[in-house]
Scaffold this motif. Sequence first.
Motif, PDB file in Angstrom:
ATOM      1  N   VAL A   1       0.840  -1.203   0.000  1.00 16.04           N
ATOM      2  CA  VAL A   1       0.000   0.000   0.000  1.00 16.04           C
ATOM      3  C   VAL A   1       0.869   1.245   0.000  1.00 16.04           C
ATOM      4  CG1 VAL A   1      -1.657   1.339   1.349  1.00 16.04           C
ATOM      5  CG2 VAL A   1      -1.970  -1.125   1.097  1.00 16.04           C
ATOM      6  N   LYS A   2       1.898   1.274   0.848  1.00 15.45           N
ATOM      7  CA  LYS A   2       2.762   2.447   0.928  1.00 15.45           C
ATOM      8  C   LYS A   2       3.499   2.694  -0.386  1.00 15.45           C
ATOM      9  CE  LYS A   2       3.538   2.322   5.929  1.00 15.45           C
ATOM     10  NZ  LYS A   2       4.528   2.136   7.024  1.00 15.45           N
ATOM     11  N   ALA A   3       3.981   1.619  -1.020  1.00 16.36           N
ATOM     12  CA  ALA A   3       4.683   1.773  -2.301  1.00 16.36           C
ATOM     13  C   ALA A   3       3.741   2.296  -3.368  1.00 16.36           C
ATOM     14  CB  ALA A   3       5.283   0.432  -2.726  1.00 16.36           C
ATOM     15  N   ALA A   4       2.521   1.780  -3.379  1.00 14.61           N
ATOM     16  CA  ALA A   4       1.540   2.237  -4.362  1.00 14.61           C
ATOM     17  C   ALA A   4       1.166   3.695  -4.112  1.00 14.61           C
ATOM     18  CB  ALA A   4       0.293   1.349  -4.310  1.00 14.61           C
ATOM     19  N   GLU A   5       1.030   4.073  -2.844  1.00 18.82           N
ATOM     20  CA  GLU A   5       0.698   5.460  -2.524  1.00 18.82           C
ATOM     21  C   GLU A   5       1.816   6.408  -2.947  1.00 18.82           C
ATOM     22  OE1 GLU A   5      -0.033   5.284   1.653  1.00 18.82           O
ATOM     23  OE2 GLU A   5      -2.204   4.968   1.421  1.00 18.82           O
TER      24      GLU A   5
ATOM     25  N   GLN B   1      -5.830   1.798  -4.687  1.00 13.96           N
ATOM     26  CA  GLN B   1      -7.114   1.262  -4.226  1.00 13.96           C
ATOM     27  C   GLN B   1      -7.096  -0.257  -4.214  1.00 13.96           C
ATOM     28  OE1 GLN B   1      -9.717   3.275  -3.093  1.00 13.96           O
ATOM     29  NE2 GLN B   1     -10.429   1.304  -2.309  1.00 13.96           N
ATOM     30  N   SER B   2      -6.489  -0.854  -5.240  1.00  9.90           N
ATOM     31  CA  SER B   2      -6.405  -2.309  -5.311  1.00  9.90           C
ATOM     32  C   SER B   2      -5.583  -2.868  -4.150  1.00  9.90           C
ATOM     33  CB  SER B   2      -5.792  -2.724  -6.652  1.00  9.90           C
ATOM     34  OG  SER B   2      -5.623  -4.130  -6.714  1.00  9.90           O
TER      35      SER B   2
ATOM     36  N   TYR C   1      -4.997  -1.379  -1.307  1.00  7.71           N
ATOM     37  CA  TYR C   1      -5.728  -1.120  -0.058  1.00  7.71           C
ATOM     38  C   TYR C   1      -6.850  -2.149   0.125  1.00  7.71           C
ATOM     39  CZ  TYR C   1      -8.593   1.290   3.413  1.00  7.71           C
ATOM     40  OH  TYR C   1      -9.326   1.593   4.527  1.00  7.71           O
ATOM     41  N   ASP C   2      -7.576  -2.441  -0.954  1.00  5.00           N
ATOM     42  CA  ASP C   2      -8.663  -3.421  -0.870  1.00  5.00           C
ATOM     43  C   ASP C   2      -8.123  -4.800  -0.472  1.00  5.00           C
ATOM     44  OD1 ASP C   2     -10.476  -1.498  -1.579  1.00  5.00           O
ATOM     45  OD2 ASP C   2     -10.590  -2.093  -3.693  1.00  5.00           O
ATOM     46  N   GLU C   3      -6.976  -5.163  -1.063  1.00  7.90           N
ATOM     47  CA  GLU C   3      -6.384  -6.463  -0.717  1.00  7.90           C
ATOM     48  C   GLU C   3      -5.982  -6.488   0.750  1.00  7.90           C
ATOM     49  OE1 GLU C   3      -2.579  -9.331  -1.838  1.00  7.90           O
ATOM     50  OE2 GLU C   3      -2.852  -7.423  -2.883  1.00  7.90           O
ATOM     51  N   GLN C   4      -5.397  -5.392   1.207  1.00  8.77           N
ATOM     52  CA  GLN C   4      -4.990  -5.324   2.602  1.00  8.77           C
ATOM     53  C   GLN C   4      -6.195  -5.453   3.526  1.00  8.77           C
ATOM     54  OE1 GLN C   4      -4.049  -1.489   4.371  1.00  8.77           O
ATOM     55  NE2 GLN C   4      -2.119  -2.312   5.139  1.00  8.77           N
ATOM     56  N   GLN C   5      -7.263  -4.691   3.207  1.00  8.20           N
ATOM     57  CA  GLN C   5      -8.441  -4.704   4.070  1.00  8.20           C
ATOM     58  C   GLN C   5      -9.142  -6.058   4.088  1.00  8.20           C
ATOM     59  OE1 GLN C   5      -7.424  -1.852   5.675  1.00  8.20           O
ATOM     60  NE2 GLN C   5      -9.617  -1.825   6.116  1.00  8.20           N
TER      61      GLN C   5
ATOM     62  N   VAL D   1     -10.030  13.712   2.226  1.00  4.98           N
ATOM     63  CA  VAL D   1      -9.412  12.874   3.244  1.00  4.98           C
ATOM     64  C   VAL D   1      -8.993  11.529   2.642  1.00  4.98           C
ATOM     65  CG1 VAL D   1     -11.584  11.797   4.002  1.00  4.98           C
ATOM     66  CG2 VAL D   1      -9.672  12.039   5.621  1.00  4.98           C
ATOM     67  N   ASN D   2      -7.918  10.955   3.172  1.00  2.00           N
ATOM     68  CA  ASN D   2      -7.509   9.628   2.733  1.00  2.00           C
ATOM     69  C   ASN D   2      -8.643   8.635   2.969  1.00  2.00           C
ATOM     70  OD1 ASN D   2      -4.868  10.239   1.891  1.00  2.00           O
ATOM     71  ND2 ASN D   2      -4.079  10.105   3.976  1.00  2.00           N
ATOM     72  N   GLY D   3      -8.963   7.854   1.933  1.00  3.11           N
ATOM     73  CA  GLY D   3     -10.080   6.920   2.020  1.00  3.11           C
ATOM     74  C   GLY D   3     -11.428   7.580   1.824  1.00  3.11           C
ATOM     75  N   GLY D   4     -11.423   8.859   1.409  1.00  8.38           N
ATOM     76  CA  GLY D   4     -12.673   9.604   1.315  1.00  8.38           C
ATOM     77  C   GLY D   4     -13.309   9.652  -0.056  1.00  8.38           C
ATOM     78  N   PHE D   5     -12.740   8.994  -1.042  1.00 12.51           N
ATOM     79  CA  PHE D   5     -13.366   8.974  -2.370  1.00 12.51           C
ATOM     80  C   PHE D   5     -14.653   8.151  -2.336  1.00 12.51           C
ATOM     81  CE2 PHE D   5      -8.789   9.337  -3.931  1.00 12.51           C
ATOM     82  CZ  PHE D   5      -8.897  10.699  -4.173  1.00 12.51           C
ATOM     83  N   ARG D   6     -15.685   8.683  -2.990  1.00  7.92           N
ATOM     84  CA  ARG D   6     -16.952   7.956  -3.070  1.00  7.92           C
ATOM     85  C   ARG D   6     -17.419   7.775  -4.514  1.00  7.92           C
ATOM     86  NH1 ARG D   6     -15.333   7.053   1.157  1.00  7.92           N
ATOM     87  NH2 ARG D   6     -16.357   7.197   3.207  1.00  7.92           N
TER      88      ARG D   6
END
Length: 438
Positions: free
Chosen positions: A78-82, A220-221, A223-227, A382-387
């Motif tokens: 996630v950090k590398a992708a960000e 996003q991908s 992050y989704d995998e992590q979650q 905000v981070n994670g705030g896209f809808r």
Amino acid sequence: MTRPTSHSAPGAAVRLRLAATGLALAGLLGTVVLDAPSAGAATYPSWDEVMAARGQESAKQDQITEIKGIISGLSAKVKAAEAEAQRLGTEFFEAQSDAQDAAEKEQRLRADAEEHADVAEQSAAQAGQFAAQMARSGGADVTASVISGGEDASDLLYNLGALSKLSEQAERVEAAATADAAVARSLTAQADRAAEALDELAAEAERRMQAAQAAADAVQSAYDEQQSNKARLDAQLATLTSGRVRTEAEFAKGEAVRKAAEEKAAREAAARAAAAAAAAAANSGGSGSSGSGSSGSPGSGSGTGWVRPASGYVISPYGWRVNPYTGAVALHQGTDLTSGCSTPIVAAAAGTVDYVGWYGGYGNYVRISHGGGVQTAYGHIVNGGFRVSPGQHVSAGQLIALVGSTGQSTGCHTHFEVHLNGATTDPVPFMQARGVAF
């Protein structure tokens, strides 16, 4: 948020780096694979394997090491992708800034050319009036008419003087018309050249946007995998490291409770957004008093198809200012509203989302195209705030993001922009012309 007066890389450097965009994307994928195991490469332990390992110390330690490695790998991914998304998002911002500058230059040249052409046309008409006036004085032979029309020497001298002044004035007006027409042609030619440069810069910005969007999608991908895996991995790790046996059934029950809470929160947010939209539809008289003191709710409007994008009053208008983050004097290309952290941001009008991702100092950013060369943009989300997602059609007042303070921001607020044919314009009069007050 203010666009810096000088970019971290000039337009020429941006263009030179353009060829590396494909390599950058490839580098992103390579980084993801090397820095952390992908979903395909990682073998996630099953609950049966975890339970079997509890009874064997060496197997348990191996399992603990494996799970910790996977959790760490997911976080690193996630950090590398960000980081890659922020890098490409900043390059998109720089390229888009060059294109916006070019669009503003082209529009200024067109406006100046039209102004000189109008003046030239008026001068030419005035010169024609002088010529007609002279012709009425004597037809084809004006001089003979003046000489024969005088009763004595004084009349002759007066008429000759008047004719001379009229002729001189006509010549001056005609010369001015010719000069203004020449300036108009020159400015039009400059505008045409600026338009060609704009096309190239706009195409470059579009390519940069696609690269940045791909990187944002990769975030996003990841992050989704992590979650989707981290909660289960944490539960499995707790089973191995604690004296208490946790089972897949227990984990599934906990996940069901968590998901139910998330779904309830989502329903409540949707209900609030629907209520705001209903209030906007019912409000046919605008969103309150005009001016920077207005602080209407998001979604409030006047039945024109345009609504207020967020709550709060204007704390920083469009125009030149000292950037509170950098301390530099620069053009603030939007309007900042005092919206609270994680409060809703809604689409100002119906349109199609064309970008969702990082955008230089604007942080997390959404841009929507409304047709006719009109776009709106929303920064510091905000981070994670896209809808919303790229390509999605949205209606006026639809929830698109949550307020944050990402990028060059000193606190939670909404940065709202309006773009016309590639150049920014002051959002306040634009929205007020459509019945929406700020």
